[in-house]
Enzyme design. Structure first.
Site, PDB file in Angstrom:
ATOM      1  CD  GLN A  48       5.678   1.917   3.012  1.00 54.89           C
ATOM      2  OE1 GLN A  48       6.273   1.226   3.830  1.00 54.89           O
ATOM      3  NE2 GLN A  48       4.637   2.654   3.368  1.00 54.89           N
ATOM      4  NE  ARG A  82      -0.044  12.330 -13.326  1.00 58.27           N
ATOM      5  CZ  ARG A  82      -0.185  11.619 -12.230  1.00 58.27           C
ATOM      6  NH1 ARG A  82       0.268  12.085 -11.076  1.00 58.27           N
ATOM      7  NH2 ARG A  82      -0.781  10.447 -12.259  1.00 58.27           N
ATOM      8  CG  ASP A 111       1.610  14.031 -20.785  1.00 62.86           C
ATOM      9  OD1 ASP A 111       0.944  12.980 -20.655  1.00 62.86           O
ATOM     10  OD2 ASP A 111       1.088  15.136 -21.026  1.00 62.86           O
ATOM     11  NE  ARG A 121      -8.312   2.718 -16.776  1.00 67.67           N
ATOM     12  CZ  ARG A 121      -8.377   1.988 -15.668  1.00 67.67           C
ATOM     13  NH1 ARG A 121      -8.932   0.776 -15.692  1.00 67.67           N
ATOM     14  NH2 ARG A 121      -7.882   2.450 -14.529  1.00 67.67           N
ATOM     15  CE  LYS A 168      -7.533   3.507  -5.855  1.00 70.91           C
ATOM     16  NZ  LYS A 168      -7.701   4.976  -6.042  1.00 70.91           N
ATOM     17  CE1 TYR A 180      -3.517   4.369  -1.059  1.00 69.21           C
ATOM     18  CE2 TYR A 180      -5.830   3.697  -1.033  1.00 69.21           C
ATOM     19  CZ  TYR A 180      -4.805   4.473  -1.558  1.00 69.21           C
ATOM     20  OH  TYR A 180      -5.059   5.327  -2.605  1.00 69.21           O
ATOM     21  CD  GLU A 181       1.292  -1.472   5.747  1.00 72.44           C
ATOM     22  OE1 GLU A 181       1.223  -2.480   6.475  1.00 72.44           O
ATOM     23  OE2 GLU A 181       2.108  -1.372   4.818  1.00 72.44           O
ATOM     24  CG  ASP A 198       2.200   0.065   1.477  1.00 71.73           C
ATOM     25  OD1 ASP A 198       1.633  -0.388   0.469  1.00 71.73           O
ATOM     26  OD2 ASP A 198       1.766   1.032   2.113  1.00 71.73           O
ATOM     27  N   GLY A 243       5.219 -18.804  19.392  1.00 70.11           N
ATOM     28  CA  GLY A 243       5.991 -20.013  19.121  1.00 70.11           C
ATOM     29  C   GLY A 243       6.072 -20.884  20.353  1.00 70.11           C
ATOM     30  N   GLY A 244       7.052 -21.750  20.379  1.00 66.92           N
ATOM     31  CA  GLY A 244       7.182 -22.672  21.491  1.00 66.92           C
ATOM     32  C   GLY A 244       7.933 -22.098  22.675  1.00 66.92           C
ATOM     33  CD  GLN A 245      11.815 -21.682  23.173  1.00 65.08           C
ATOM     34  OE1 GLN A 245      11.923 -21.597  24.386  1.00 65.08           O
ATOM     35  NE2 GLN A 245      12.133 -22.785  22.511  1.00 65.08           N
TER      36      GLN A 245
END
Length: 425
Positions: free
Chosen positions: A17, A38, A73, A104, A136, A138-139, A168, A246-248
């Site tokens: 994502q 791939r 490939d 790599r 590693k 993730y979200e 993501d 916030g201020g509201q």
């Protein structure tokens, strides 16, 4: 009419994502995005959360519009040769591999610079340089590490992640800005550069008001938080429920039908300039002059009681009726819209925010269009590519391969399982 990024060629080595969000945005603005996949598998999201057999999932199709796909490939000599040729001819490489993968593969920054000194290499990583650099991410991990989860939810409950993909997709948006900025600078320098968007950094950028509040804590309680005046403030920013941040001062209130409809709610803001109108609408005109309610400072310790009183009024009306009435008095509010309600909002189709797209195996599906509108670069949302759909086209039109060279590339296995091809007429 031309496109803003027409003539820019993106080598898209992204998956899932964060990266695809970035490259899709660039493609919507006219960049030629070549998605390298791939052979036989492609982006893992083609099959992830699949709802129709033998069709690319919505997860994939909704993140890869307007792109071309080539299967390659890169472990084969010919595959590496093709990749090197693509690097020479593209402007930007975008990748969201795990740390170290590109190195790599033999494509370090130095190697890429040798092939194309003007190449911009843009990367999504979980963390920037530091103790977690090689982890590693993730979200939801990004939301936790970036400060969002610790400040989301109610004070008497656990930390919570949000349904918005700020880790993501939020990082993809940050990376797209970095790429466009680097392209702009390259006009002056002629040089490429590395662009990094760390997911932790991007989430933190979206949580900046909470970092603001962390510093405000040193100077006393934060009066706009629901913990004031009866709760306790510790040494870190507390979870504030549905407070506005916030201020509201604002809160989510029940509307008619809330007992059976989980989205029969409205967000209501008790904005100071329209306080008199609020009092009149809910039938509490005595609050206009009552010293306990007449000023913002006086109202702060009573906010939850005030919202409770307003809620008694909102529960007599649907969320849309409440919105219609409040908007006549410029009282800020917003209905809690379900995904079903959003999908049925015709105005969003008219602006291109929602788009129906035809796909050869899925049929018609609904997707989110470009959220950024340019008057001189209109967005046309085209379907995501089938796996390897443009392989021969890219070899021929981008790299200048003749039919014999394309056939040899196929026979070498560099583009997938070796196969015999019939030369074009």
């Amino acid at each position: 009419m031309g496109k803003a990024l027409q003539g820019v060629r993106i080598l898209d080595f992204t998956h899932v994502q964060s990266g695809p969000t970035c490259t899709q945005l660039l493609a919507w603005f006219g960049a030629d995005v070549i998605k390298v996949e791939r052979p036989g598998e492609g982006d893992i999201t083609r099959s992830q959360l699949r709802d129709l057999p033998d069709a690319d999932s919505l997860y994939f199709t909704m993140l890869n519009h307007n792109k071309r796909s080539i299967t390659l490939d890169t472990k084969t000599p010919k595959g590496k040769e093709v990749l090197e040729a693509l690097i020479r001819t593209c402007d930007v490489m975008v990748e969201n591999f795990a740390p170290g993968v590109l190195d790599r593969m033999g494509f370090t920054w130095e190697r890429i610079q040798d092939l194309n000194p003007a190449m911009i290499v843009a990367s999504v990583k979980g963390f920037g340089p530091g103790p977690f650099e090689n982890c590693k991410v993730y979200e939801n991990v990004a939301q936790c590490a970036g400060g969002a989860a610790s400040t989301t939810g109610f004070d008497d409950g656990p930390p919570m992640v949000t349904g918005a993909q700020i880790g993501d997709s939020g990082t993809g948006l940050h990376l797209a800005l970095g790429i466009v900025t680097a392209l702009y600078q390259r006009k002056e320098t002629g040089r490429g550069q590395k662009v990094l968007a760390a997911m932790q950094d991007s989430v933190l950028n979206l949580c900046r008001v909470k970092l603001r509040d962390q510093q405000r804590l040193a100077h006393g309680p934060m009066k706009e938080y629901p913990q004031y005046p009866n709760g306790e403030f510790g040494d870190t920013v507390p979870r504030a429920g549905n407070a506005s941040g916030g201020g509201q001062p604002g809160w989510i209130l029940k509307c008619k039908g809330w007992e059976t409809d989980p989205n029969a709610y409205i967000y209501f803001i008790a904005q100071a300039p329209v306080w008199k109108s609020i009092c009149k609408v809910i039938g509490k005109e005595e609050w206009i002059t009552d010293p306990d309610y007449a000023t913002p400072a006086a109202r702060l310790p009573r906010l939850m009681q005030i919202f409770g009183t307003v809620e008694e009024w909102t529960k007599t009306l649907s969320k849309f009726e409440v919105m219609d009435i409040l908007n006549k008095y410029d009282i800020p509010c917003g209905p809690i819209l379900s995904m079903k309600e959003i999908a049925e909002d015709k105005s969003l189709y008219e602006t291109g925010t929602l788009v129906e797209v035809e796909h050869p195996t899925r049929g018609s599906y609904l997707t989110v269009g470009n959220p950024i509108k340019l008057s001189d670069s209109p967005t046309e949302v085209t379907r995501s590519p089938l796996l390897g759909e443009h392989t021969d086209e890219i070899l021929r039109d981008v790299l200048g391969f003749d039919e014999q060279s394309i056939t040899q590339a196929h026979e070498s296995g560099a583009l997938g399982p070796a196969q015999t091809r019939i030369a074009a007429d």
